[in-house]
Motif scaffolding. Structure first.
Motif, PDB file in Angstrom:
ATOM      1  N   TRP A 245      24.463 -86.096  61.512  1.00 26.29           N
ATOM      2  CA  TRP A 245      23.948 -85.267  61.974  1.00 26.29           C
ATOM      3  C   TRP A 245      25.226 -84.915  63.341  1.00 26.29           C
ATOM      4  O   TRP A 245      25.519 -85.325  64.171  1.00 26.29           O
TER       5      TRP A 245
ATOM      6  N   ASN B 178      28.424 -72.065  64.996  1.00 30.42           N
ATOM      7  CA  ASN B 178      29.743 -71.383  63.855  1.00 30.42           C
ATOM      8  C   ASN B 178      30.424 -70.561  64.295  1.00 30.42           C
ATOM      9  O   ASN B 178      30.668 -69.672  65.464  1.00 30.42           O
TER      10      ASN B 178
ATOM     11  N   THR C 136      24.643 -74.384  66.426  1.00 29.18           N
ATOM     12  CA  THR C 136      23.573 -75.119  65.046  1.00 29.18           C
ATOM     13  C   THR C 136      23.831 -76.486  65.073  1.00 29.18           C
ATOM     14  O   THR C 136      24.287 -77.446  65.673  1.00 29.18           O
TER      15      THR C 136
ATOM     16  N   VAL D 145      23.513 -79.904  63.153  1.00 29.98           N
ATOM     17  CA  VAL D 145      23.627 -80.263  60.952  1.00 29.98           C
ATOM     18  C   VAL D 145      23.255 -81.998  60.487  1.00 29.98           C
ATOM     19  O   VAL D 145      23.427 -81.687  61.571  1.00 29.98           O
TER      20      VAL D 145
ATOM     21  N   THR E 143      21.045 -77.158  57.671  1.00 30.44           N
ATOM     22  CA  THR E 143      21.499 -76.523  58.735  1.00 30.44           C
ATOM     23  C   THR E 143      20.555 -75.886  60.069  1.00 30.44           C
ATOM     24  O   THR E 143      19.666 -75.719  59.122  1.00 30.44           O
TER      25      THR E 143
ATOM     26  N   SER F 209      19.480 -73.342  63.663  1.00 33.51           N
ATOM     27  CA  SER F 209      20.219 -72.895  64.508  1.00 33.51           C
ATOM     28  C   SER F 209      19.062 -71.614  65.220  1.00 33.51           C
ATOM     29  O   SER F 209      18.136 -71.414  64.288  1.00 33.51           O
TER      30      SER F 209
END
Length: 627
Positions: A336, A341, A347, A349, A359, A361
């Motif tokens: 992770w 972005n 975000t 991941v 992902t 957000s």
């Protein structure tokens, strides 16, 4: 540059020097240092305490001007310094080195002071004729030989200087001090009672701290775990200890963090001093690879992951996604990581199989000004207990008070994060720097929401990934991690849930443990067992921060305390320290040796007043300097 207008100075002379055996001429080198920084109120000019060295050729007199120490008009922390009734604004120490012609090393050394310079008649002061005098408390100070006993008594004010005059050629022979306590309290009015060094014995636990501060190559910290005698106010000894270290090490940045009992976390960082090289951060423009922890010290987090990172970005809508930190490698070892972005969206991941990435957000962009600094926070829960995975994102100006970004993202289905055999990284993941325009100031990866931080808080405490790793720039940081709370005892300080939160990794080089006032009737074997358990737990948390036990201060017997039991714990602590080879500083003894400590050094039956905390601080400082 001359002194600011209005400051009165007197000329100080030294030498010439000769040898006793042959009358050979000696050159003199004098290193002068004042006791503290002040501000001249008339002009608003900061007058800093910075060592200055003067030297002359063999057979010649050395002379230099110094501001007098009884002139009104100095400011300290915004308030006028009191110079009435013989009090002094500051004082001086001079370290002397004598050189024979053609010899590079000094043939003799001496230390003059601490001494003050009264305005007097304005005539030059011959520093060769300073006379040591002893205060009631046993401190050694230096007085001009032209002063009468009455003047000496006035200058020593609250401590009744005893003016024991000795031959003017006898000097106070000690190591040249890099700093001496400020004369702010009644106890310190005899030129700071610099003779408190009489309490000093080398405390080996301070070796790493002193080496770190002297080398100034990476950040370090002082951990304190204590009760109300260390918590809350800036008059307490911990804060004032840090103030003296600041003067001794001006190249360092000093941060102070105090435990917040109500929220079971540390409060906002107080920046006490910024070092000469400026603010410290990981400059991601200086390398192509990250800084990384070894996989062996990178535990897998299966529950909630709470990532908090203080960063700035040249562009908050970057041309490519900016990975900031995480635990993830190449394909097959992905775990992770967190990023911002290209739209400015925070975000999270993650991977459940080490290869495929998902992902999530918060649904709102950051909208930050390019180049600005902000704390960002991702709280990801892979299983909330109700069949969901959840992400919450926040920003903060101080890393304590948070404002949510967007909305809480809750989606059906739990996940189990992949556990890759890789270490945590900062500045990017998979060895690669996330963005050259990224600066990282501090990072926390917490085990659970608001849980303990499991990684070093400062980037320079993270090892480089390789020779191409980004470097840290700016002044090294000494963090005072003050885990103290009013009413605390060992049961509180050694709680298995609380202690990991109270001991975040700021590179601690020493741990100061101070608890007795709230320990009730505990003594003897019970007290020994409590100390053993506490020390074991603290060493497990901070294995490279040697512990130091303090004996605190005496209590005035009252129905509201256990003064006799507290006194017994002092002797038990000293015995325990000797048997178990743990360092201890007998701060309690300093109060007893003072004399009428109950009248002069106490705010109530338990707690010292400002003068008492100054005494406590000075004993700790003396132990530090004795290394």
């Amino acid at each position: 540059m001359p002194f600011p207008a209005g400051i009165t100075t007197r000329l100080v002379t030294l030498g010439p020097g000769t040898t006793m055996e042959a009358g050979d001429a000696l050159g003199v080198k004098a290193t002068v240092k004042s006791s503290r920084d002040l501000v001249w109120a008339a002009t608003g000019t900061a007058v800093r305490s910075v060592e200055k060295t003067y030297e002359n050729e063999a057979g010649l007199e050395l002379e230099f001007p110094l501001p007098v120490t009884d002139q009104a008009g100095w400011l300290l922390n915004g308030a006028i310094v009191d110079v009435t009734e013989g009090k002094q604004s500051h004082y001086y120490i001079i370290g002397l080195e004598f050189y024979a012609e053609g010899v590079s090393r000094p043939v003799s050394t001496a230390t003059l002071g601490p001494f003050s310079i009264p305005e007097g008649d304005g005539s030059p002061i011959d520093a060769d004729k300073l006379i040591p005098a002893t205060t009631q408390g046993g401190a050694t100070i230096s007085l001009p030989d032209s002063w009468s006993e009455a003047v000496a008594l006035a200058q020593a004010a609250a401590v009744e200087a005893a003016a024991k005059l000795v031959d003017s050629e006898v000097f106070v022979r000690t190591t040249v001090a890099t700093d001496i306590p400020d004369p702010e309290s009644e106890v310190g009015q005899a030129f700071g009672e610099a003779g408190r060094a009489r309490f000093a014995a080398p405390v080996r636990a301070f070796e790493s701290l002193k080496a770190s501060l002297t080398a100034a190559t990476r950040s370090t910290a002082i951990q304190v775990l204590s009760d109300s005698t260390a918590a809350d106010a800036s008059i307490k000894w911990v804060y004032r200890f840090a103030q003296l270290l600041m003067v001794m090490f001006p190249a360092w940045t000093f941060h102070y963090r105090l435990w917040d009992d109500a929220n079971q976390r540390y409060g906002p960082t107080t920046v006490m001093q910024t070092g000469t090289a400026g603010v410290r951060y990981l400059d991601c423009s200086t390398g192509t690879t990250t800084r990384r922890l070894d996989p062996l010290v990178s535990p897998h987090l299966a529950g909630t992951i709470d990532v908090q990172i203080k960063v700035s970005m040249a562009d908050w809508t970057p041309g490519a996604q900016t990975i900031m930190a995480g635990r993830s490698g190449a394909g097959g070892t992905r775990g992770w990581y967190v990023l911002v972005n290209t739209a400015g969206l925070m975000t999270f991941v993650y991977s459940v199989d080490g290869t495929a990435l998902a992902t999530v957000s918060p649904g709102a962009v950051l909208g930050l000004t390019d180049g600005s600094t902000k704390w960002l926070r991702w709280v990801f829960t892979p299983n909330d207990g109700s069949g969901n995975k959840v992400l919450k994102c926040y920003t903060s100006d101080d890393g304590v008070t948070w404002t949510q970004v967007g909305t809480t993202q809750t989606s059906a289905g739990t996940v189990t994060l992949f556990n890759p055999n890789v270490g945590y990284e900062v500045g990017g993941v998979a060895a690669g720097i996330g963005n050259a325009g990224l600066k990282v100031y501090e990072i926390r990866i917490r085990d659970g929401e608001d849980g303990p931080n499991i990684v070093p808080a400062l980037p320079d405490l993270w090892p480089p990934y390789n020779i191409s790793s980004a470097i840290v720039v700016g002044a090294p940081i000494c963090t005072i991690v003050n885990g103290s709370r009013s009413g605390a005892n060992i049961a509180y300080l050694n709680d298995s849930v609380r202690l990991p939160k109270m001991t975040p990794d700021y590179g601690q080089a020493v741990t100061i443990l101070s608890s007795s006032h709230n320990e009730g009737l505990a003594q003897g074997v019970l007290w020994s067992n409590l100390l053993t358990g506490w020390l074991a737990a603290v060493k497990a948390r901070l294995p490279l921060a040697p512990p130091v036990l303090l004996t605190q201060n005496p209590e005035t017997p009252a129905v509201t305390n256990w003064a006799a039991e507290h006194a017994r714990r002092r002797t038990d602590t000293l015995a325990y320290a000797r048997i178990n080879q743990v360092d201890a500083i007998d701060t309690y003894k300093a109060f007893l040796d003072y004399g009428d400590w109950a009248a002069d050094l106490k705010a109530d039956v338990t707690h010292p007043n400002a003068a008492g905390y100054d005494l406590w601080r000075d004993v700790v400082v003396a132990a530090f300097k004795a290394i």
